[in-house]
Structure formats: structure tokens, C-alpha cells
Design an enzyme around this catalytic site. Structure first.
Site, PDB file in Angstrom:
ATOM      1  N   GLY A  85       0.811  -1.204   0.000  1.00  0.00           N
ATOM      2  CA  GLY A  85       0.000   0.000   0.000  1.00  0.00           C
ATOM      3  C   GLY A  85       0.843   1.250   0.000  1.00  0.00           C
ATOM      4  O   GLY A  85       2.040   1.215   0.271  1.00  0.00           O
ATOM      5  N   GLN A 106       2.900   9.866   1.504  1.00  0.00           N
ATOM      6  CA  GLN A 106       4.241   9.315   1.298  1.00  0.00           C
ATOM      7  C   GLN A 106       4.845   9.782  -0.011  1.00  0.00           C
ATOM      8  O   GLN A 106       6.042   9.698  -0.215  1.00  0.00           O
ATOM      9  CB  GLN A 106       4.199   7.783   1.307  1.00  0.00           C
ATOM     10  N   CYS A 125       8.297  -0.159   5.692  1.00  0.00           N
ATOM     11  CA  CYS A 125       7.738   1.080   5.168  1.00  0.00           C
ATOM     12  C   CYS A 125       8.764   1.817   4.311  1.00  0.00           C
ATOM     13  O   CYS A 125       9.942   1.859   4.661  1.00  0.00           O
ATOM     14  CB  CYS A 125       7.316   1.951   6.352  1.00  0.00           C
ATOM     15  N   LEU A 126       8.299   2.413   3.231  1.00  0.00           N
ATOM     16  CA  LEU A 126       9.190   3.230   2.403  1.00  0.00           C
ATOM     17  C   LEU A 126       9.727   4.424   3.178  1.00  0.00           C
ATOM     18  O   LEU A 126      10.796   4.938   2.866  1.00  0.00           O
ATOM     19  CB  LEU A 126       8.450   3.729   1.164  1.00  0.00           C
ATOM     20  N   HIS A 166      -2.127   0.313   8.616  1.00  0.00           N
ATOM     21  CA  HIS A 166      -0.805   0.898   8.379  1.00  0.00           C
ATOM     22  C   HIS A 166      -0.935   2.188   7.555  1.00  0.00           C
ATOM     23  O   HIS A 166      -0.335   3.207   7.893  1.00  0.00           O
ATOM     24  CB  HIS A 166       0.075  -0.135   7.657  1.00  0.00           C
ATOM     25  N   GLU A 167      -1.722   2.136   6.479  1.00  0.00           N
ATOM     26  CA  GLU A 167      -1.836   3.301   5.595  1.00  0.00           C
ATOM     27  C   GLU A 167      -2.675   4.414   6.223  1.00  0.00           C
ATOM     28  O   GLU A 167      -2.353   5.595   6.064  1.00  0.00           O
ATOM     29  CB  GLU A 167      -2.400   2.890   4.236  1.00  0.00           C
ATOM     30  N   HIS A 205      -0.491   6.358   8.398  1.00  0.00           N
ATOM     31  CA  HIS A 205       0.294   7.364   7.664  1.00  0.00           C
ATOM     32  C   HIS A 205      -0.487   8.659   7.504  1.00  0.00           C
ATOM     33  O   HIS A 205       0.049   9.749   7.680  1.00  0.00           O
ATOM     34  CB  HIS A 205       0.685   6.853   6.273  1.00  0.00           C
TER      35      HIS A 205
END
Length: 153
Positions: A29, A34, A77-78, A119-120, A123
Site C-alpha cells: 500500500g 508518502q 515502510c518506504l 498501516h496506511e 500514515h
């Protein structure tokens, strides 16, 4: 919503799918923030490599219910490259969101979909997966990144 948000979603979906192919661990995702876009948009594709791509888009996602039961998945995570850790989260969630046409939707998710949505959405709310770790683990990760930043100079 369509004219302004659709290009963003198309771009985020393409970035997410392209990035997925470039990282060792899979990228499931991507939150728009991000990619430097201050919009509450999440794209994800949970299809396995051998399966056809199945991108999903969630506009203004909000977790409206979560189970007491928990599940643990390894997350990365990126935003924190090459860092992975087991994270315990509610096993099931209900998420309210808008679809691409602006229509209200709701989904009850479990398993990997539940973890990815949480998770998203985190963010979008300024929370990283390391914020769910123990203070000791989080401090070790932050210290390692601080050292790397000093070396990069």
C-alpha cells in the site's frame, strides 16, 4: 472530487505498483502523503506476484471499528527503508471511505488487508509503524537512522 483527485489517484496507484517491483519486500500500500501529496488517499494492491494486479483506492478512509482480537504481521515502510518488525494490531477493522466516484463505502477487513489498511490510515494520521513498537525498539531504529544521516552529511 473526480477531476481533482483522479489524476492523484492514478499517479499514486502507478507509483505504488512501480515501487512494489523495486523493493525486496513487497509493497502492499501507499498513502498519498508518502508521495508528498497532502490528500487522504490510500492505494493498495494485495495481489501476489503471480496474480493479476488488483489496485484498490480508498479516499478519506476512516477506521470506524476494530476487533479486540489482535494479529501480528511483519511490517516495513518506504518512510523507514530496510527496517522491518513485527507489529501487533487489531485482527479485524471496519473502514468507511469514498470510492473513485465519491460514493460512500464501507469494508470489513481481516488478515493482510486489515493490517495494510491500518498501516496506511496511520500514515494519513502522522503515525509510522515504529510508533507501535516498544520504546526500546523504536529508539534503536531512530538512533540507527540518526547515525546514517550524520554519515551522509
Amino acid at each position: 472530487m473526480g477531476d481533482r483527485v483522479k489524476p492523484l489517484i492514478d499517479g499514486a496507484t502507478e507509483l505504488g505498483l512501480a515501487t512494489r517491483q523495486q523493493v525486496a519486500h513487497r509493497l502492499d500500500g501507499l498513502a498519498a502523503v508518502q508521495d508528498g501529496v497532502a490528500k487522504r488517499v490510500v492505494t493498495m494492491d494485495l495481489a501476489k506476484k503471480e496474480e493479476p494486479k488488483n489496485p484498490q483506492v480508498f479516499v478519506n478512509p476512516e477506521i470506524v471499528w476494530s476487533s479486540d482480537e489482535t494479529a501480528t504481521y511483519e511490517e516495513g515502510c518506504l518512510s523507514i527503508p530496510e527496517t522491518y518488525s513485527d507489529v501487533e494490531r487489531p485482527a479485524r477493522v471496519k473502514v468507511r471511505y469514498l470510492d473513485l466516484e465519491g460514493g460512500p463505502r464501507e469494508i470489513e477487513a481481516n488478515g493482510l488487508l486489515s493490517t495494510c489498511l491500518q498501516h496506511e490510515v496511520d500514515h494519513l494520521n502522522g503515525i509510522l509503524f515504529i510508533d507501535h513498537l516498544s520504546k526500546l525498539k523504536r529508539d534503536m531504529i531512530v538512533k540507527r537512522f540518526t547515525k546514517a544521516a550524520k554519515r551522509a552529511g
